[in-house]
Enzyme design. Structure first.
Site, PDB file in Angstrom:
ATOM      1  N   LYS A 125     -72.540  73.818  10.971  1.00  0.00           N
ATOM      2  CA  LYS A 125     -71.570  73.908   9.859  1.00  0.00           C
ATOM      3  C   LYS A 125     -70.907  72.552   9.696  1.00  0.00           C
ATOM      4  O   LYS A 125     -70.813  71.780  10.643  1.00  0.00           O
ATOM      5  CB  LYS A 125     -70.497  74.952  10.186  1.00  0.00           C
ATOM      6  CG  LYS A 125     -69.734  75.436   8.981  1.00  0.00           C
ATOM      7  CD  LYS A 125     -70.493  76.538   8.261  1.00  0.00           C
ATOM      8  CE  LYS A 125     -69.861  76.933   6.956  1.00  0.00           C
ATOM      9  NZ  LYS A 125     -70.486  78.147   6.409  1.00  0.00           N
ATOM     10  N   ASP A 165     -70.426  76.067   0.703  1.00  0.00           N
ATOM     11  CA  ASP A 165     -69.473  77.044   1.259  1.00  0.00           C
ATOM     12  C   ASP A 165     -68.219  76.922   0.383  1.00  0.00           C
ATOM     13  O   ASP A 165     -68.320  76.444  -0.763  1.00  0.00           O
ATOM     14  CB  ASP A 165     -69.181  76.740   2.746  1.00  0.00           C
ATOM     15  CG  ASP A 165     -68.481  77.900   3.457  1.00  0.00           C
ATOM     16  OD1 ASP A 165     -69.162  78.858   3.851  1.00  0.00           O
ATOM     17  OD2 ASP A 165     -67.239  77.869   3.604  1.00  0.00           O
TER      18      ASP A 165
HETATM   19  P1  NDP Z   1     -65.666  79.663  -3.247  1.00  0.00           P
HETATM   20  O1  NDP Z   1     -65.005  78.358  -3.031  1.00  0.00           O
HETATM   21  O2  NDP Z   1     -66.685  79.805  -4.298  1.00  0.00           O
HETATM   22  O3  NDP Z   1     -64.559  80.791  -3.488  1.00  0.00           O
HETATM   23  C1  NDP Z   1     -63.522  81.066  -2.597  1.00  0.00           C
HETATM   24  C2  NDP Z   1     -62.610  82.068  -3.259  1.00  0.00           C
HETATM   25  O4  NDP Z   1     -61.664  82.581  -2.326  1.00  0.00           O
HETATM   26  C3  NDP Z   1     -61.803  81.437  -4.396  1.00  0.00           C
HETATM   27  O5  NDP Z   1     -61.631  82.370  -5.428  1.00  0.00           O
HETATM   28  C4  NDP Z   1     -60.484  81.128  -3.710  1.00  0.00           C
HETATM   29  O6  NDP Z   1     -59.372  81.087  -4.586  1.00  0.00           O
HETATM   30  C5  NDP Z   1     -60.349  82.340  -2.823  1.00  0.00           C
HETATM   31  N1  NDP Z   1     -59.382  82.134  -1.746  1.00  0.00           N
HETATM   32  C6  NDP Z   1     -58.273  82.870  -1.548  1.00  0.00           C
HETATM   33  N2  NDP Z   1     -57.589  82.438  -0.517  1.00  0.00           N
HETATM   34  C7  NDP Z   1     -58.240  81.385  -0.022  1.00  0.00           C
HETATM   35  C8  NDP Z   1     -57.988  80.509   1.043  1.00  0.00           C
HETATM   36  N3  NDP Z   1     -56.927  80.619   1.825  1.00  0.00           N
HETATM   37  N4  NDP Z   1     -58.874  79.555   1.271  1.00  0.00           N
HETATM   38  C9  NDP Z   1     -59.956  79.424   0.516  1.00  0.00           C
HETATM   39  N5  NDP Z   1     -60.257  80.231  -0.528  1.00  0.00           N
HETATM   40  C10 NDP Z   1     -59.386  81.199  -0.805  1.00  0.00           C
HETATM   41  O7  NDP Z   1     -66.284  80.077  -1.828  1.00  0.00           O
HETATM   42  P2  NDP Z   1     -67.447  81.116  -1.503  1.00  0.00           P
HETATM   43  O8  NDP Z   1     -67.364  82.272  -2.408  1.00  0.00           O
HETATM   44  O9  NDP Z   1     -68.706  80.366  -1.370  1.00  0.00           O
HETATM   45  O10 NDP Z   1     -67.048  81.574  -0.017  1.00  0.00           O
HETATM   46  C11 NDP Z   1     -66.179  82.668   0.230  1.00  0.00           C
HETATM   47  C12 NDP Z   1     -66.357  83.120   1.656  1.00  0.00           C
HETATM   48  O11 NDP Z   1     -67.711  83.531   1.885  1.00  0.00           O
HETATM   49  C13 NDP Z   1     -66.078  82.070   2.732  1.00  0.00           C
HETATM   50  O12 NDP Z   1     -65.577  82.702   3.878  1.00  0.00           O
HETATM   51  C14 NDP Z   1     -67.467  81.515   3.033  1.00  0.00           C
HETATM   52  O13 NDP Z   1     -67.532  80.933   4.316  1.00  0.00           O
HETATM   53  C15 NDP Z   1     -68.280  82.809   2.974  1.00  0.00           C
HETATM   54  N6  NDP Z   1     -69.711  82.664   2.748  1.00  0.00           N
HETATM   55  C16 NDP Z   1     -70.198  81.936   1.700  1.00  0.00           C
HETATM   56  C17 NDP Z   1     -71.564  81.859   1.494  1.00  0.00           C
HETATM   57  C18 NDP Z   1     -72.156  81.161   0.311  1.00  0.00           C
HETATM   58  O14 NDP Z   1     -73.365  81.227   0.147  1.00  0.00           O
HETATM   59  N7  NDP Z   1     -71.374  80.518  -0.537  1.00  0.00           N
HETATM   60  C19 NDP Z   1     -72.508  82.478   2.444  1.00  0.00           C
HETATM   61  C20 NDP Z   1     -71.885  83.288   3.457  1.00  0.00           C
HETATM   62  C21 NDP Z   1     -70.537  83.338   3.599  1.00  0.00           C
HETATM   63  P3  NDP Z   1     -59.122  79.848  -5.573  1.00  0.00           P
HETATM   64  O15 NDP Z   1     -60.058  80.063  -6.718  1.00  0.00           O
HETATM   65  O16 NDP Z   1     -57.694  79.991  -5.922  1.00  0.00           O
HETATM   66  O17 NDP Z   1     -59.437  78.637  -4.774  1.00  0.00           O
HETATM   67  O1  2IT Z   2     -71.677  80.890   5.733  1.00  0.00           O
HETATM   68  C1  2IT Z   2     -72.825  80.768   5.271  1.00  0.00           C
HETATM   69  O2  2IT Z   2     -73.769  81.441   5.697  1.00  0.00           O
HETATM   70  C2  2IT Z   2     -73.043  79.808   4.187  1.00  0.00           C
HETATM   71  N1  2IT Z   2     -72.091  79.190   3.732  1.00  0.00           N
HETATM   72  C3  2IT Z   2     -74.425  79.554   3.659  1.00  0.00           C
HETATM   73  C4  2IT Z   2     -75.181  78.650   4.576  1.00  0.00           C
HETATM   74  C5  2IT Z   2     -76.515  78.175   4.056  1.00  0.00           C
HETATM   75  O3  2IT Z   2     -77.076  77.314   4.752  1.00  0.00           O
HETATM   76  O4  2IT Z   2     -77.015  78.625   3.034  1.00  0.00           O
END
Ligand code: NDP
Ligand code: 2IT
Length: 445
Positions: A125, A165
């Site tokens: 990561k 992420d």
């Molecule tokens: P994004 O940046 O696309 O979205 C994050 C969302 O969460 C935003 O709407 C953000 O609000 C909101 N949020 C609320 N509180 C918090 C905070 N304290 N810190 C950060 N964000 C906050 O991220 P992702 O959707 O990609 O990721 C969301 C979660 O899923 C994370 O935990 C990530 O590690 C996990 N994840 C992501 C994957 C991926 O493929 N993207 C894969 C597996 C897990 P605002 O719009 O106001 O910033």
């Molecule tokens: O938390 C996760 O699994 C991710 N942010 C995606 C990682 C990836 O390599 O696609």
């Protein structure tokens, strides 16, 4: 003192001031007890002691110039945690809360998630404490280029493959990949995943984490004689994972009534309109509060955590870590929640998870339930290797199969080592055994 207690004590001592990392390790290790007790082989070769220490950690300076000509300095991280079953693989997070404890908890969890995917990828990561909010396109580009000026020497298609992420989406990946290509003077498409479709990206990668979450939850519900149809759902977050979890839930006939961003939440009894959310969040990059301008029955409430006061059947935390603490868990239980699906990484604290299990609430744990993103990343790597692109349907079918396999593996190991509905233990144990066996075969390294 048994080996698990000893390792936990050492982790705390050697990683002071990193509570998220300790939390993630404690959550995994406490569920591994039955496996460790049965297997002297694992104890004798120090599997746990090695597993909790990253193979390599890189911390670097990221200087960049903003639009006013000021010099800014951020900190960059890459933790290459475990390469027993494949090259390091995991996302990059840009958020002001990033420090080594966050990157280490995410890297540690990625080991087990990637193992569960059934694909040959190790755990890693990265990220930075850079805040992409309110930055111009030019500032984002210059930051990404500077970040890559150091990172490029540590990654590679067979070494370490980053992806997105929080705060890192298609735009950032484009800038990061472009700079990597320039520095390496070669087109190594497989060094990054989540790429745009015009330069080696895979169809479905954008949707994969949210869709995969719902495929997993659907299987979990079916196994327990329920279906997604007409379930009342609340989803925290309005980013990549939340949006696609919402979209797939609606397609499956469920009723999503609340979503949030980091400032507050919206409640829409008529059901969330996902196209409006996409426009506000993906195109305009505005606050979720804008939603009520377009839907007159919807209401906006300040305070992100208050979303957990909304009564629902299924809660999908898809925002960030420790979103649901014991307080929020108590509210959910009082309001009759039946299922939890963790879309974010470590969205529930350990005492919140304990409360859910004690109340017979089914929990789809993050390492299994959100593995669709990284699994589709591995499918992107496969397509890059064979220099072909699969259709949306082909990738979506593979994603569905992967999520169903992850559910079976998780459920079988829960039955074998724990309680049949303890998918948290099931996922940790199944993810662990594959990595432990690979480490066992490869000697003390
Ligand atoms: P994004 O940046 O696309 O979205 C994050 C969302 O969460 C935003 O709407 C953000 O609000 C909101 N949020 C609320 N509180 C918090 C905070 N304290 N810190 C950060 N964000 C906050 O991220 P992702 O959707 O990609 O990721 C969301 C979660 O899923 C994370 O935990 C990530 O590690 C996990 N994840 C992501 C994957 C991926 O493929 N993207 C894969 C597996 C897990 P605002 O719009 O106001 O910033
Ligand atoms: O938390 C996760 O699994 C991710 N942010 C995606 C990682 C990836 O390599 O696609």
């Amino acid at each position: 003192m048994d080996v698990i207690e000893k390792v936990l004590r050492d982790v705390k001592k050697r990683n002071p001031h990193e509570p998220e990392f300790y939390q993630a390790v404690e959550e995994v290790l406490t569920t591994l007890k039955p496996v460790i007790e049965k297997n002297a082989r694992y104890r004798n070769i120090g599997i746990l002691e090695r597993l909790v220490e990253p193979e390599r950690q890189i911390i670097f300076r990221v200087p960049w110039v903003d639009d006013k000509g000021n010099v800014n300095v951020n900190r960059g991280f890459r933790v290459q945690f475990n390469s027993a079953i494949g090259p390091y693989k995991g996302g990059i997070r840009f958020h002001p809360s990033v420090y080594s404890g966050i990157i280490k908890f995410l890297g540690f969890e990625q080991i087990f998630k990637n193992s569960l995917s059934g694909l040959p990828i190790g755990g890693g990561k990265g990220g930075s404490d850079f805040d992409p909010k309110n930055k111009s396109d030019g500032e984002i580009m210059r930051f990404c280029q500077s970040f890559m000026n150091e990172l490029y020497r540590h990654i590679g298609a067979d070494v370490d493959i980053p992806a997105g992420d929080i705060g890192v989406g298609k735009r950032e990946i484009g800038y990061l990949f472009g700079q990597y290509k320039k520095l390496k003077n070669g087109y190594e498409a497989g060094v990054f995943t989540g790429k745009g479709l015009t330069y080696g990206g895979s169809l479905v990668r954008n949707e994969a984490t949210g869709y995969g979450l719902i495929y997993f939850v659907k299987r979990m519900l079916e196994e327990n004689n329920h279906s997604l149809k007409n379930q009342k759902i609340i989803i925290s977050g309005a980013g990549n994972v939340a949006i696609h979890a919402c979209e797939k839930s609606i397609q499956m006939g469920a009723h999503v009534i609340a979503m949030c961003d980091s400032k507050g939440y919206i409640y829409d009894e008529d059901g969330i309109n996902i196209e409006t959310i996409k426009r506000i969040k993906e195109v305009e990059r505005k606050r979720i509060s804008e939603y009520v301008k377009y839907h007159e029955n919807a209401k906006y409430y300040e305070g992100q955590k208050n979303i957990w006061n909304v009564k629902c059947d299924l809660a999908l935390p898809c925002a960030t870590q420790n979103d649901i603490t014991l307080d929020e868990a108590k509210k959910l239980v009082e309001n009759g929640v039946k299922f939890i699906g963790e879309g974010a990484n470590m969205p529930c604290t350990n005492d919140a998870l304990k409360l859910f299990l004690e109340n017979d609430i089914l929990v789809a744990p993050a390492k299994a339930a959100n593995a669709g993103g990284v699994s589709t990343s591995a499918l992107e790597m496969s397509q890059n290797s064979i220099r072909l692109s699969w259709t949306f349907e082909e990738v979506d079918t593979k994603l569905k199969e992967i999520m169903e396999n992850i559910f079976e593996t998780t459920s079988n190991s829960a039955k074998m080592y724990s309680d049949k509905n303890n998918y948290i233990a099931g996922a940790n144990i199944a993810g662990f055994i594959k990595v432990a066996e690979a480490m066992l075969s490869q000697g003390i390294i």
